[in-house]
Design an enzyme around this catalytic site. Structure first.
Site, PDB file in Angstrom:
ATOM      1  N   TYR A 112      44.458  66.688  74.811  1.00  0.00           N
ATOM      2  CA  TYR A 112      44.489  65.626  73.801  1.00  0.00           C
ATOM      3  C   TYR A 112      45.459  64.508  74.165  1.00  0.00           C
ATOM      4  O   TYR A 112      45.377  63.413  73.614  1.00  0.00           O
ATOM      5  CB  TYR A 112      44.876  66.194  72.431  1.00  0.00           C
ATOM      6  CG  TYR A 112      43.926  67.212  71.850  1.00  0.00           C
ATOM      7  CD1 TYR A 112      42.674  67.443  72.422  1.00  0.00           C
ATOM      8  CD2 TYR A 112      44.277  67.951  70.731  1.00  0.00           C
ATOM      9  CE1 TYR A 112      41.814  68.383  71.894  1.00  0.00           C
ATOM     10  CE2 TYR A 112      43.417  68.884  70.186  1.00  0.00           C
ATOM     11  CZ  TYR A 112      42.189  69.104  70.773  1.00  0.00           C
ATOM     12  OH  TYR A 112      41.344  70.039  70.245  1.00  0.00           O
ATOM     13  N   ASP A 170      47.449  71.531  65.157  1.00  0.00           N
ATOM     14  CA  ASP A 170      46.650  71.916  66.307  1.00  0.00           C
ATOM     15  C   ASP A 170      46.588  70.771  67.307  1.00  0.00           C
ATOM     16  O   ASP A 170      46.130  69.676  66.984  1.00  0.00           O
ATOM     17  CB  ASP A 170      45.227  72.280  65.862  1.00  0.00           C
ATOM     18  CG  ASP A 170      44.364  72.737  67.025  1.00  0.00           C
ATOM     19  OD1 ASP A 170      44.360  73.952  67.311  1.00  0.00           O
ATOM     20  OD2 ASP A 170      43.703  71.886  67.650  1.00  0.00           O
ATOM     21  N   HIS A 204      41.335  76.698  76.373  1.00  0.00           N
ATOM     22  CA  HIS A 204      40.585  75.693  75.621  1.00  0.00           C
ATOM     23  C   HIS A 204      39.073  75.861  75.735  1.00  0.00           C
ATOM     24  O   HIS A 204      38.343  75.693  74.755  1.00  0.00           O
ATOM     25  CB  HIS A 204      40.993  74.299  76.104  1.00  0.00           C
ATOM     26  CG  HIS A 204      40.763  73.226  75.110  1.00  0.00           C
ATOM     27  ND1 HIS A 204      41.500  72.072  75.072  1.00  0.00           N
ATOM     28  CD2 HIS A 204      39.875  73.109  74.098  1.00  0.00           C
ATOM     29  CE1 HIS A 204      41.086  71.300  74.085  1.00  0.00           C
ATOM     30  NE2 HIS A 204      40.086  71.908  73.480  1.00  0.00           N
ATOM     31  N   LYS A 228      46.745  74.210  73.834  1.00  0.00           N
ATOM     32  CA  LYS A 228      45.666  74.847  74.586  1.00  0.00           C
ATOM     33  C   LYS A 228      45.756  74.530  76.081  1.00  0.00           C
ATOM     34  O   LYS A 228      46.147  73.432  76.470  1.00  0.00           O
ATOM     35  CB  LYS A 228      44.298  74.389  74.049  1.00  0.00           C
ATOM     36  CG  LYS A 228      44.156  74.510  72.537  1.00  0.00           C
ATOM     37  CD  LYS A 228      42.790  74.048  72.067  1.00  0.00           C
ATOM     38  CE  LYS A 228      42.753  73.865  70.572  1.00  0.00           C
ATOM     39  NZ  LYS A 228      43.392  72.616  70.127  1.00  0.00           N
TER      40      LYS A 228
END
Length: 245
Positions: free
Chosen positions: A37, A32, A93, A62
């Site tokens: 990120y 994931d 997200h 996402k």
């Protein structure tokens, strides 16, 4: 989608690469990540270097709400960073600032899915009303809703709402949302000869929830995957459900 995945939030650079390599070596087959990120390139490189066939790995990324209106550019950038021709799951997200934006993003995710750039689409951090608004407008239900989840957040109504709609409940931050020193949790862990963290993950799996624990520590990565040698009794699950109060 494997019920047990590996989360990569707040892990970047070489640490992200090393953690994902370790996770794949241990046996995780569900990764994931997210545009926000900033580690998609490291995740992709770890996948390539792992030797694990791409078709054996379930990859989620996402769309940030700030990228509504730029969905095509965002998925193109994600695929380029991951060095993949498609992901397995693409999520919104967080809910965008308006219902109109949420619907517009959902429509774009559907189009991207139909073009084969992702196998499935879903949402993250949505409530039931927000999910229903997408379904009512398009007739299509998100495959997944990824939410903050753990025994202390257990809500039978939330579980029923997801199951009634055919939406997979995927939980993140399983340890941050749980008091790992709780005496009930500690007692169940002792009874099975495992750690409280392992009990929390087993609670997810026994309920049929997806869990994506995150760690950059090799020993913890291995420990978090070592949850298939035991299961919880119905009474133990109920005790943990009651942590929500």
């Amino acid at each position: 989608m494997p019920l047990l995945g590996f989360g990569t939030w707040q892990i970047t650079g070489g640490q992200a690469y090393d953690a994902v390599r370790e996770a794949l070596d241990v046996g995780y087959r569900h990764l994931d990540t997210a545009t926000m990120y900033g580690n998609e390139a490291e995740v992709g490189r770890a996948i390539r270097d792992s030797g694990v066939p791409r078709e054996d790995i379930f990859v989620t990324t996402k769309l940030p709400p700030s990228q509504v209106g730029k969905e095509r550019q965002t998925i193109a950038a994600s695929l380029a960073a991951l060095d993949l021709d498609r992901v397995d799951l693409w999520l919104i997200h967080w809910p965008p600032s308006s219902a109109r934006q949420s619907l517009a993003a959902w429509q774009e995710l559907r189009a991207v899915r139909d073009e084969g750039l992702t196998r499935a689409i879903g949402v993250s951090n949505y409530d039931t009303a927000e999910i229903d608004a997408l379904v009512e407008a398009t007739g299509e239900t998100p495959a997944v809703n990824q939410i903050r989840w753990g025994p202390a957040l257990y809500d039978a109504r939330v579980v029923a709402d997801h199951r009634d709609r055919g939406v997979v409940l995927e939980g993140y931050s399983p340890f941050k949302t749980t008091n790992l020193s709780d005496p009930v949790l500690a007692g169940i862990a002792r009874a099975h000869g495992v750690t409280p963290s392992q009990v929390v993950l087993r609670w997810h799996l026994d309920h049929g929830f997806v869990a994506i624990p995150k760690s950059a520590t090799p020993a913890r990565i291995r420990e978090n995957f070592d949850v298939f040698g035991f299961s919880l009794s119905e009474d133990e699950r109920r005790q943990l459900d009651a942590m929500a109060g």
